[in-house]
Design a protein around this motif. Structure first.
Motif, PDB file in Angstrom:
ATOM      1  N   TRP A   1       0.823  -1.209   0.000  1.00 56.22           N
ATOM      2  CA  TRP A   1       0.000   0.000   0.000  1.00 56.22           C
ATOM      3  C   TRP A   1       0.857   1.260   0.000  1.00 56.22           C
ATOM      4  O   TRP A   1       0.611   2.190  -0.764  1.00 56.22           O
ATOM      5  CB  TRP A   1      -0.941  -0.010   1.201  1.00 56.22           C
ATOM      6  N   LEU A   2       1.905   1.272   0.835  1.00 61.19           N
ATOM      7  CA  LEU A   2       2.770   2.445   0.904  1.00 61.19           C
ATOM      8  C   LEU A   2       3.541   2.679  -0.392  1.00 61.19           C
ATOM      9  O   LEU A   2       3.985   3.790  -0.657  1.00 61.19           O
ATOM     10  CB  LEU A   2       3.761   2.306   2.061  1.00 61.19           C
ATOM     11  N   ALA A   3       3.684   1.639  -1.202  1.00 61.10           N
ATOM     12  CA  ALA A   3       4.437   1.769  -2.450  1.00 61.10           C
ATOM     13  C   ALA A   3       3.717   2.630  -3.484  1.00 61.10           C
ATOM     14  O   ALA A   3       4.356   3.132  -4.423  1.00 61.10           O
ATOM     15  CB  ALA A   3       4.723   0.392  -3.039  1.00 61.10           C
ATOM     16  N   SER A   4       2.403   2.834  -3.310  1.00 56.14           N
ATOM     17  CA  SER A   4       1.666   3.593  -4.321  1.00 56.14           C
ATOM     18  C   SER A   4       0.756   4.681  -3.749  1.00 56.14           C
ATOM     19  O   SER A   4       0.265   5.528  -4.487  1.00 56.14           O
ATOM     20  CB  SER A   4       0.819   2.639  -5.173  1.00 56.14           C
ATOM     21  N   ALA A   5       0.521   4.677  -2.440  1.00 52.99           N
ATOM     22  CA  ALA A   5      -0.394   5.655  -1.841  1.00 52.99           C
ATOM     23  C   ALA A   5       0.178   7.067  -1.936  1.00 52.99           C
ATOM     24  O   ALA A   5       1.389   7.280  -1.893  1.00 52.99           O
ATOM     25  CB  ALA A   5      -0.654   5.295  -0.380  1.00 52.99           C
ATOM     26  N   GLU A   6      -0.715   8.034  -2.068  1.00 53.08           N
ATOM     27  CA  GLU A   6      -0.313   9.427  -2.152  1.00 53.08           C
ATOM     28  C   GLU A   6      -0.051   9.997  -0.758  1.00 53.08           C
ATOM     29  O   GLU A   6      -0.509   9.448   0.253  1.00 53.08           O
ATOM     30  CB  GLU A   6      -1.392  10.244  -2.853  1.00 53.08           C
ATOM     31  N   VAL A   7       0.676  11.116  -0.710  1.00 50.93           N
ATOM     32  CA  VAL A   7       1.022  11.741   0.565  1.00 50.93           C
ATOM     33  C   VAL A   7      -0.224  12.008   1.401  1.00 50.93           C
ATOM     34  O   VAL A   7      -0.267  11.706   2.600  1.00 50.93           O
ATOM     35  CB  VAL A   7       1.785  13.062   0.342  1.00 50.93           C
TER      36      VAL A   7
END
Length: 306
Positions: A137-143
């Motif tokens: 999830w952290l690999a593609s989630a936005e700030v």
């Protein structure tokens, strides 16, 4: 067998609240909605009468494996989250117990990725065979998405800087893959922290709650409990942080009063569905023996005849 040990919190208090005073041997169907490593289930089975039946739920394959060690014919377990309480027949259960804590073997096993205390893959799924890991999830989630999750589920005031650091690291050197990497990144973004608390505590809590949809599932399970409990049936819930406890407290309060429809002022009110019974905290002796019990709160309610 799991070599990592787990100490069940509020063991006797929760089972006594669920089943009634010691010495009784009730029959009927009971639910351990969060089997974990089976401490509450084993104690319930010790107390049930010969006509009793215990149905347990758990997402974790390791918990399901532990459950195979229970050979009592009155026991069964489902490899499902506790929202699946809704699949049980209406008014078929005499009591539902929910222990919302993460079990010690989950926390202490670095391979599960729940803790910053040991380096392991950044996973955090209760069921690692299903769904998306935290790393994925952290690999593609936005700030903005990351900050919202950390702020909402971790009550972290440095959610913005942490989210920016995660995305900057991803852009410069690729996605985070391990718990140690995330913990170090958070430590660099958090300027101050309560004495004795690791800077990553709130971020890890937030990501675990989010990736497992824990609060949504809790709400669904509570709603289902109203339908499956018989009149006089007990609901006992152990929570370990304020977000969970707030949901449980508000749920019991909401259903412990008559509800009037303002659009139909002369209509009969909807009757109360629950009666709040107890709020129990661990004893000083239990907290001293098991520090992980210190934040636990047990809330108990009874299904009314409505």
């Amino acid at each position: 067998m799991d070599t990592l040990q787990h100490t069940t919190v509020l063991l006797h208090e929760a089972v006594d609240a669920l089943l009634g005073a010691a010495g009784q041997a009730p029959d009927g169907t009971w639910v351990d909605a969060t089997f974990g490593r089976g401490g509450h289930s084993r104690r319930i089975l010790e107390r049930l009468g010969p006509g009793g039946r215990l149905v347990a739920f758990d997402k974790d394959p390791e918990a399901i494996q532990e459950a195979t060690r229970i050979t009592d014919a009155r026991f069964s377990i489902r490899h499902e989250g506790f929202r699946e309480l809704a699949a049980l027949p209406d008014a078929s259960v005499r009591g539902v117990l929910m222990d919302l804590g993460v079990s010690s073997p989950q926390i202490d096993n670095p391979a599960r990725g729940f803790s910053f205390r040991g380096d392991g893959p950044l996973d955090m799924r209760m069921d690692p065979t299903r769904g998306e890991s935290v790393a994925e999830w952290l690999a593609s989630a936005e700030v903005g998405q990351i900050a919202e999750v950390i702020r909402e589920y971790g009550e972290e005031r440095f959610a913005g800087p942490i989210a920016k650091a995660i995305v900057a690291r991803r852009t410069e050197r690729g996605p985070l893959a391990s718990t140690a990497e995330l913990a170090a990144l958070v430590a660099g973004a958090v300027k101050t922290r309560e004495p004795g608390q690791n800077p990553a505590t709130r971020t890890f809590q937030a990501l675990r709650i989010f990736i497992n949809a824990e609060l949504e599932e809790l709400q669904q399970a509570l709603d289902a409990s109203l339908r499956v409990l018989v009149p006089g049936g007990r609901l006992a819930v152990i929570s370990f942080h304020s977000l969970e406890d707030r949901i449980v407290k508000q749920f019991i309060a909401k259903h412990s009063k008559e509800v009037y429809d303002r659009r139909a002022p002369f209509a009969a009110p909807q009757p109360m569905k629950l009666k709040a019974l107890e709020r129990i905290k661990p004893s000083n002796a239990e907290v001293e023996a098991n520090p992980r019990a210190r934040s636990a709160i047990l809330r108990v309610a009874e299904r009314t005849d409505a």
